[in-house]
Motif scaffolding. Structure first.
Motif, PDB file in Angstrom:
ATOM      1  N   SER A 202     -70.768 -42.984  87.094  1.00 29.76           N
ATOM      2  CA  SER A 202     -70.010 -42.312  88.373  1.00 29.76           C
ATOM      3  C   SER A 202     -68.475 -42.574  88.112  1.00 29.76           C
ATOM      4  N   TRP A 203     -67.836 -41.573  88.526  1.00 30.71           N
ATOM      5  CA  TRP A 203     -66.272 -41.267  88.551  1.00 30.71           C
ATOM      6  C   TRP A 203     -65.787 -41.160  89.889  1.00 30.71           C
ATOM      7  N   ASP A 204     -64.529 -41.873  89.886  1.00 30.21           N
ATOM      8  CA  ASP A 204     -63.683 -41.878  91.159  1.00 30.21           C
ATOM      9  C   ASP A 204     -62.390 -41.368  90.787  1.00 30.21           C
ATOM     10  N   ILE A 205     -61.703 -40.685  91.439  1.00 28.25           N
ATOM     11  CA  ILE A 205     -60.308 -40.333  91.215  1.00 28.25           C
ATOM     12  C   ILE A 205     -59.467 -40.861  92.441  1.00 28.25           C
ATOM     13  N   VAL A 206     -58.579 -41.833  92.067  1.00 27.88           N
ATOM     14  CA  VAL A 206     -57.589 -42.172  93.042  1.00 27.88           C
ATOM     15  C   VAL A 206     -56.249 -41.911  92.845  1.00 27.88           C
ATOM     16  N   LEU A 207     -55.858 -41.176  94.019  1.00 28.42           N
ATOM     17  CA  LEU A 207     -54.410 -40.781  93.954  1.00 28.42           C
ATOM     18  C   LEU A 207     -53.873 -41.630  94.855  1.00 28.42           C
ATOM     19  N   SER A 208     -52.415 -42.496  94.220  1.00 28.53           N
ATOM     20  CA  SER A 208     -51.861 -43.326  94.752  1.00 28.53           C
ATOM     21  C   SER A 208     -50.355 -43.052  95.214  1.00 28.53           C
ATOM     22  N   SER A 209     -49.989 -41.753  95.211  1.00 29.18           N
ATOM     23  CA  SER A 209     -48.701 -41.202  95.392  1.00 29.18           C
ATOM     24  C   SER A 209     -48.816 -39.842  96.292  1.00 29.18           C
ATOM     25  N   PRO A 210     -47.812 -39.598  97.056  1.00 26.22           N
ATOM     26  CA  PRO A 210     -47.983 -38.448  97.874  1.00 26.22           C
ATOM     27  C   PRO A 210     -47.553 -37.073  96.895  1.00 26.22           C
ATOM     28  N   ASN A 211     -48.680 -36.690  96.345  1.00 31.66           N
ATOM     29  CA  ASN A 211     -48.466 -35.320  95.513  1.00 31.66           C
ATOM     30  C   ASN A 211     -49.417 -34.614  95.918  1.00 31.66           C
ATOM     31  N   ALA A 212     -49.103 -33.310  95.637  1.00 29.25           N
ATOM     32  CA  ALA A 212     -50.324 -32.422  95.605  1.00 29.25           C
ATOM     33  C   ALA A 212     -51.028 -32.295  94.214  1.00 29.25           C
ATOM     34  N   VAL A 213     -52.329 -32.229  94.158  1.00 24.02           N
ATOM     35  CA  VAL A 213     -53.101 -32.582  92.992  1.00 24.02           C
ATOM     36  C   VAL A 213     -54.230 -31.150  92.873  1.00 24.02           C
ATOM     37  N   SER A 214     -54.402 -30.704  91.872  1.00 25.75           N
ATOM     38  CA  SER A 214     -55.410 -29.961  91.583  1.00 25.75           C
ATOM     39  C   SER A 214     -55.934 -30.589  90.321  1.00 25.75           C
ATOM     40  N   TYR A 215     -57.474 -30.581  90.380  1.00 26.39           N
ATOM     41  CA  TYR A 215     -58.106 -30.959  89.007  1.00 26.39           C
ATOM     42  C   TYR A 215     -59.421 -30.260  88.714  1.00 26.39           C
ATOM     43  N   ARG A 216     -59.733 -30.415  87.504  1.00 28.18           N
ATOM     44  CA  ARG A 216     -60.870 -29.907  86.992  1.00 28.18           C
ATOM     45  C   ARG A 216     -61.659 -31.010  86.027  1.00 28.18           C
ATOM     46  N   LEU A 217     -62.721 -31.254  86.115  1.00 24.31           N
ATOM     47  CA  LEU A 217     -63.483 -32.195  85.118  1.00 24.31           C
ATOM     48  C   LEU A 217     -64.643 -31.293  84.157  1.00 24.31           C
ATOM     49  N   TRP A 218     -64.687 -31.967  83.399  1.00 24.75           N
ATOM     50  CA  TRP A 218     -65.838 -31.367  82.394  1.00 24.75           C
ATOM     51  C   TRP A 218     -66.621 -32.407  81.641  1.00 24.75           C
ATOM     52  N   VAL A 219     -68.018 -32.152  81.229  1.00 27.64           N
ATOM     53  CA  VAL A 219     -68.552 -33.001  80.534  1.00 27.64           C
ATOM     54  C   VAL A 219     -69.261 -32.107  79.378  1.00 27.64           C
ATOM     55  N   ARG A 220     -69.397 -32.888  78.302  1.00 28.15           N
ATOM     56  CA  ARG A 220     -70.067 -32.025  77.144  1.00 28.15           C
ATOM     57  C   ARG A 220     -71.052 -33.192  76.565  1.00 28.15           C
ATOM     58  N   GLN A 221     -72.337 -32.877  76.584  1.00 26.53           N
ATOM     59  CA  GLN A 221     -73.400 -33.625  76.131  1.00 26.53           C
ATOM     60  C   GLN A 221     -73.203 -33.351  74.384  1.00 26.53           C
ATOM     61  N   PRO A 222     -73.860 -34.340  73.638  1.00 27.19           N
ATOM     62  CA  PRO A 222     -74.159 -33.977  72.217  1.00 27.19           C
ATOM     63  C   PRO A 222     -74.548 -32.662  71.852  1.00 27.19           C
ATOM     64  N   GLU A 223     -73.872 -32.029  71.035  1.00 25.32           N
ATOM     65  CA  GLU A 223     -74.441 -30.810  70.404  1.00 25.32           C
ATOM     66  C   GLU A 223     -74.594 -29.702  71.581  1.00 25.32           C
ATOM     67  N   LYS A 224     -73.863 -29.792  72.664  1.00 19.86           N
ATOM     68  CA  LYS A 224     -73.916 -28.646  73.754  1.00 19.86           C
ATOM     69  C   LYS A 224     -72.466 -28.589  74.030  1.00 19.86           C
ATOM     70  N   ASP A 225     -72.669 -27.301  74.873  1.00 15.27           N
ATOM     71  CA  ASP A 225     -71.049 -26.811  75.193  1.00 15.27           C
ATOM     72  C   ASP A 225     -70.343 -27.620  76.638  1.00 15.27           C
ATOM     73  N   TRP A 226     -69.270 -27.525  76.554  1.00 16.92           N
ATOM     74  CA  TRP A 226     -68.544 -28.051  78.073  1.00 16.92           C
ATOM     75  C   TRP A 226     -69.022 -27.510  79.162  1.00 16.92           C
ATOM     76  N   GLU A 227     -69.231 -28.144  80.084  1.00 14.96           N
ATOM     77  CA  GLU A 227     -69.663 -27.756  81.606  1.00 14.96           C
ATOM     78  C   GLU A 227     -68.654 -28.162  82.406  1.00 14.96           C
TER      79      GLU A 227
END
Lengths: 354, 118
Positions: free
Chosen positions: B13-38
């Motif tokens: 499991s992953w959490d993203i914790v923002l501790s400052s007053p900013n605008a933040v946009s994000y993208r996360l990916w995972v790649r299993q062995p021998e596979k493409d990024w998703e």
């Protein structure tokens, strides 16, 4: 709304002012000489010692800060000139300030908007000595701060999404960067148009030492300065600013410190890209007795005034032209002067990074 | 920066914790062995709610993030972190902090990829 003929006249005056600026390297200084600054300085320490370094170090962790301070001392243990450090204490504190905290908790707002600065410069007229300045500023309130607006933050986030890469590690393309710039500029412009004159209050402090032969052990007191500045809106077309400043500072041309109070008011009429302004300030010398019989110092002059116009030349840069008279303390300084120069942001106050 | 060490093959499991007053946009990916990024998640952090999710991971699974961090205040500080957990426990090397200052235009882009060890 400015009518077209008036706009043309103003544009002509702007061109004249801007041409004058380009012809004079020190034009910006000229305007500062006359006009009272109705804002806390961006970097109180550097302003106090009249330093304008080409690069300011902004360490964001203790290691970088320590490295910056150590690099300010040379091999002989002497303080280097041209040092400029600006730190946000928030970076060093184990404290969380969320976007909700930022718009609802004034203490956390102040913590995030606290800046501490330090700098050095060669002492005027002394090739071996160094002036060291330190200071800080705290924004107590700023209703023109878009980062305290939920809707703005949400729109900003959508704008940032333009830069998302298709694959991990990809840098933003030129097209993405161009689209982002257009979108963020439009977002900031819209905000500024609606909030350019909103209320704000900032306090600042600065102090300094003169280091004989650039050695910390041979330091003398240069003085101190405390300032509070703010502004309130007048409907959507104007702003009233105020300034109260106490200064006890060594003047380079005198052997004694000048202790002065400055209380001023500034009235702006206009909008986000054009203003008419008038400034009046009362600037009494508090230590008159120290200068009795001193022909170099005018102990009676206490009023300054300036009237003029200022135009947005480009993002964040304003051209100012006007007429004014400063309460010059040093006898022989000019009386009423025509002024022109550049300012960064409305009233020297850069609210948006545009 | 060392790669995170899995407690076991399974869900991270992953959490993203923002501790400052900013605008933040994000993208996360995972790649299993021998596979493409998703793409695992696209989002933003302005709502003050800790964003979280999960993905399957085994030895060699890669996890990547991209953050666009914005402020209208030039050179102002930001703080955020991605925290990776299994069974409620933070993985060794499972806290990925991002701290610094936005640039003079008010923008910071931070991206990183890690490969899980077992």
């Amino acid at each position: 709304m400015i009518t077209p003929p008036f706009s043309i006249v103003l544009s002509g005056m702007l061109i004249m002012a801007y041409t004058t600026l380009n012809a004079q390297n020190n034009a910006a200084d000229v305007s500062e000489e006359i006009a009272t600054k109705f804002a806390a300085p961006a970097n109180p320490a550097l302003e106090f010692i009249s330093a304008s370094p080409s690069d300011i170090s902004r360490p964001s962790n203790i290691k970088q800060l320590a490295a910056g301070l150590i690099s300010g001392i040379d091999g002989d243990g002497k303080v280097k000139r041209g040092l400029a450090i600006e730190v946000a204490p928030f970076s060093y504190l184990q404290i969380k300030i969320t976007t909700v905290d930022y718009r609802t908790n004034i203490l956390k707002y102040m913590v995030y908007n606290t800046q501490i600065s330090m700098g050095t410069v060669a002492t005027s007229g002394d090739s071996k000595s160094t002036d060291l300045g330190w200071g800080g500023r705290v924004t107590i309130l700023d209703k023109s701060d878009p980062m305290a607006d939920e809707e703005f933050i949400s729109d900003f986030e959508d704008t940032l999404a333009i830069l998302k890469p298709a694959n991990p590690g990809d840098a933003p393309t030129a097209a993405q960067l161009a689209a982002y710039k257009v979108a963020i500029d439009a977002l900031k412009d819209k905000w500024l148009k609606e909030h350019w004159n909103a209320e704000w209050i900032t306090i600042a402090y600065a102090g300094g030492s003169r280091l004989g032969e650039s050695e910390i052990s041979k330091r003398g007191n240069l003085g101190h300065q405390i300032l509070i500045a703010g502004g309130i809106p007048i409907k959507e077309w104007g702003q009233m600013s105020f300034l109260a400043k106490w200064t006890n500072q060594q003047n380079s041309g005198l052997s004694q410190k000048l202790e002065e109070l400055k209380i001023g008011q500034r009235f702006l009429v206009g909008g986000k890209s054009f203003n008419l302004f008038e400034e009046i300030s009362f600037n009494p010398l508090l230590n008159k007795k120290d200068f009795e019989g001193n022909n170099l110092v005018d102990t009676k002059k206490a009023f300054s005034w300036t009237v003029g116009i200022e135009f947005k030349v480009t993002d964040g840069v304003w051209a100012v032209t006007g007429l004014g008279e400063n309460a010059n303390r040093i006898v022989g300084a000019k009386g009423i002067q025509v002024t022109s120069g550049l300012r960064m942001g409305i009233s020297d106050k850069s609210r948006l990074s545009q | 920066m060392n790669d995170p060490i899995l407690l076991e093959e399974g869900t991270v499991s992953w959490d993203i914790v923002l501790s400052s007053p900013n605008a933040v946009s994000y993208r996360l990916w995972v790649r299993q062995p021998e596979k493409d990024w998703e793409i695992v998640k696209d989002g933003g952090l302005s709502d003050d709610v800790v964003d979280q999710g999960s993905h399957f991971a085994t030895k060699g699974t890669e996890f990547a993030y991209w953050f666009g961090i914005g402020s209208t205040k030039p050179n102002s500080p930001y703080k955020l972190a991605v925290v990776l957990r299994q069974n409620g426990n933070v993985l060794v090397n499972g806290v990925l902090p991002e701290m610094g200052n936005v640039d003079n235009s008010g923008l910071a882009i931070k991206q990183k990829s890690i490969s899980y060890k077992l």
